[in-house]
Design a protein around this motif. Structure first.
Motif, PDB file in Angstrom:
ATOM      1  N   ASN A   1       0.669  -1.194   0.221  1.00 63.09           N
ATOM      2  CA  ASN A   1       0.030   0.220   0.039  1.00 63.09           C
ATOM      3  C   ASN A   1       0.889   1.171  -0.064  1.00 63.09           C
ATOM      4  O   ASN A   1       1.607   1.448   0.800  1.00 63.09           O
TER       5      ASN A   1
ATOM      6  N   ASP B   1      -5.284  -1.649  -6.706  1.00 55.39           N
ATOM      7  CA  ASP B   1      -5.034  -0.354  -6.957  1.00 55.39           C
ATOM      8  C   ASP B   1      -4.210   0.736  -5.786  1.00 55.39           C
ATOM      9  O   ASP B   1      -3.905   1.671  -6.241  1.00 55.39           O
ATOM     10  N   ALA B   2      -4.111  -0.058  -4.937  1.00 52.57           N
ATOM     11  CA  ALA B   2      -3.187   0.596  -3.691  1.00 52.57           C
ATOM     12  C   ALA B   2      -1.732   0.567  -4.136  1.00 52.57           C
ATOM     13  O   ALA B   2      -0.939   1.312  -3.338  1.00 52.57           O
TER      14      ALA B   2
ATOM     15  N   THR C   1       1.653   1.690  -5.597  1.00 56.60           N
ATOM     16  CA  THR C   1       2.121   2.876  -6.356  1.00 56.60           C
ATOM     17  C   THR C   1       3.616   2.774  -6.777  1.00 56.60           C
ATOM     18  O   THR C   1       3.950   3.367  -7.598  1.00 56.60           O
TER      19      THR C   1
ATOM     20  N   SER D   1      -2.796   4.879   0.406  1.00 55.73           N
ATOM     21  CA  SER D   1      -4.059   5.184   0.257  1.00 55.73           C
ATOM     22  C   SER D   1      -5.134   4.288   1.270  1.00 55.73           C
ATOM     23  O   SER D   1      -4.730   3.687   1.864  1.00 55.73           O
ATOM     24  N   ASN D   2      -6.425   4.830   0.897  1.00 53.01           N
ATOM     25  CA  ASN D   2      -7.397   4.021   1.765  1.00 53.01           C
ATOM     26  C   ASN D   2      -7.864   2.739   1.193  1.00 53.01           C
ATOM     27  O   ASN D   2      -9.023   2.175   1.276  1.00 53.01           O
ATOM     28  N   LEU D   3      -7.213   2.427  -0.104  1.00 54.43           N
ATOM     29  CA  LEU D   3      -7.668   1.093  -0.915  1.00 54.43           C
ATOM     30  C   LEU D   3      -6.794  -0.065  -0.647  1.00 54.43           C
ATOM     31  O   LEU D   3      -5.666   0.070   0.035  1.00 54.43           O
ATOM     32  N   TRP D   4      -7.333  -1.159  -0.634  1.00 47.47           N
ATOM     33  CA  TRP D   4      -6.638  -2.418   0.179  1.00 47.47           C
ATOM     34  C   TRP D   4      -6.609  -3.563  -0.953  1.00 47.47           C
ATOM     35  O   TRP D   4      -7.052  -4.613  -0.749  1.00 47.47           O
TER      36      TRP D   4
END
Length: 384
Positions: A126, A135-136, A138, A129-132
């Motif tokens: 991660n 998509d998190a 980077t 972000s607040n995505l898990w």
């Protein structure tokens, strides 16, 4: 589904409860919280050499016990109950699962026996972000001949400051979403990796930030093929989510036990407050939430067993994991809040352990996705 423990599973659960009741006491937890590592190395070695818990679901061919996820969840439930400070969740429920799902035979043969002996590992994916999900991710990589060059940052890495091995998710430069995701494994002291401890509300579980600067990793560090790890990462995170939900269920049980004992000993108006109807109602509601949470967790554990063998549909595992985590996150924090209320003003004082569970409940609610995130995820699965 009718679920009942086998005799062996009952023995594993009861042995874990007995060991942790003596080993993870209030004094031991507070001592670990004040240490640099965040856990006791001596206790970790006892877990590894005496209890052999880190080998529970590792196949026998790599030196493990070859048991299932239900047995692992039974142990994790007791760890959550006694608020064990250790790198177990990161090493076993995240890194070991990553190796079992995505690792090559050479990587499994080399690293899994080391984890069984006491080495630690974690998963970094991660970017903050607040995505898990994928998509998190980077951090990025580019290929340079037989090597990959990685750059980027990670946050919320469990025990990332002290782990011996890192499993890193990164995306090919220019890719988006689930495209171009690769998993890499390396030792944490490799040049190009900088780790720093993050201040957190829950001092009983450490998190770290990791920065990669031109980290060069050889082709043999790649877990599988380049750019194809998105589905594997999703499966790894679902299994970790179920493990965390098991800890939450254990914490819920302990916070109920602590609170009931306290209300029996505290007298008001000439009698124990445990006899007051309002207190009874709160305790009954807490117990109901406990039972529902445990049912959700062990159903998800059965699905996880299938996922680690032949494997159900990915949606089935995702649904079970998100149902367990969404319910346990809300229920644990609700129970911890009720426990504080039932303790009165002393509940949040340092001398009582209630506040430790309250902080763990809030921290674990958000790690790997809160209730809102997972309910939306379930809805997405059902609509597809």
């Amino acid at each position: 589904m009718e679920f009942a423990f086998t005799q062996e599973q009952e023995m594993i659960r009861d042995t874990a409860a007995s060991f942790l009741k003596d080993a993870s006491t209030s004094a031991a937890i507070r001592s670990a919280m004040a240490s640099d590592l965040g856990y006791s190395p001596d206790l970790w070695q006892r877990i590894c050499t005496d209890m052999y818990w880190q080998a529970l679901h590792i196949p026998e061919e790599y030196g493990g016990m070859g048991l299932g996820y239900v047995e692992l969840v039974a142990v994790l439930e007791q760890m959550g109950r006694y608020l064990l400070c250790s790198p177990y969740l990161a090493t076993v429920a995240m890194a070991t699962n990553a190796l079992l799902i995505a690792g090559t035979d050479d990587q499994k043969t080399e690293i899994l026996p080391q984890l069984i002996e006491g080495k630690t590992a974690t998963l970094a994916f991660n970017g903050g972000s607040n995505l898990w999900s994928a998509d998190a991710v980077t951090a990025s990589y580019k290929r340079d001949g037989d090597t990959a060059i990685l750059n980027g940052q990670y946050r919320y890495v469990l025990d990332g400051h002290s782990a011996d091995y890192l499993i890193i998710a990164a995306r090919e430069e220019g890719s988006v979403g689930a495209e171009g995701i690769s998993l890499f494994v390396c030792t944490a002291d490799t040049d190009g990796i900088q780790r720093s401890l993050l201040p957190t509300m829950d001092q009983s579980r450490r998190q770290a930030a990791i920065e990669l600067t031109d980290l060069r990793l050889p082709a043999e560090s790649v877990m599988g093929d380049f750019g194809t790890a998105a589905k594997a990462l999703s499966k790894i995170l679902d299994l970790a989510t179920i493990a965390l939900a098991a800890e939450q269920a254990g914490g819920m049980q302990q916070i109920l036990d602590i609170t009931v004992d306290y209300t029996k000993s505290r007298n008001q108006f000439g009698r124990s407050i445990a006899g007051f109807q309002a207190i009874k109602h709160k305790a009954a509601d807490m117990m109901l939430r406990n039972e529902v949470a445990r049912s959700a967790v062990y159903y998800a554990a059965c699905i996880a067993d299938d996922a680690l063998s032949a494997g159900p549909l990915a949606d089935e595992l995702a649904e079970a994991a998100s149902i367990a985590k969404s319910y346990c996150s809300e229920a644990y924090f609700k129970n911890a809040g009720e426990a504080l209320q039932m303790h009165g003003g002393v509940g949040f004082t340092w001398e009582y352990d209630v506040h430790l569970y309250f902080k763990r409940a809030k921290a674990s609610e958000h790690f790997l996705g809160n209730s809102v995130y997972h309910r939306e995820r379930v809805a997405g699965v059902l609509l597809d």
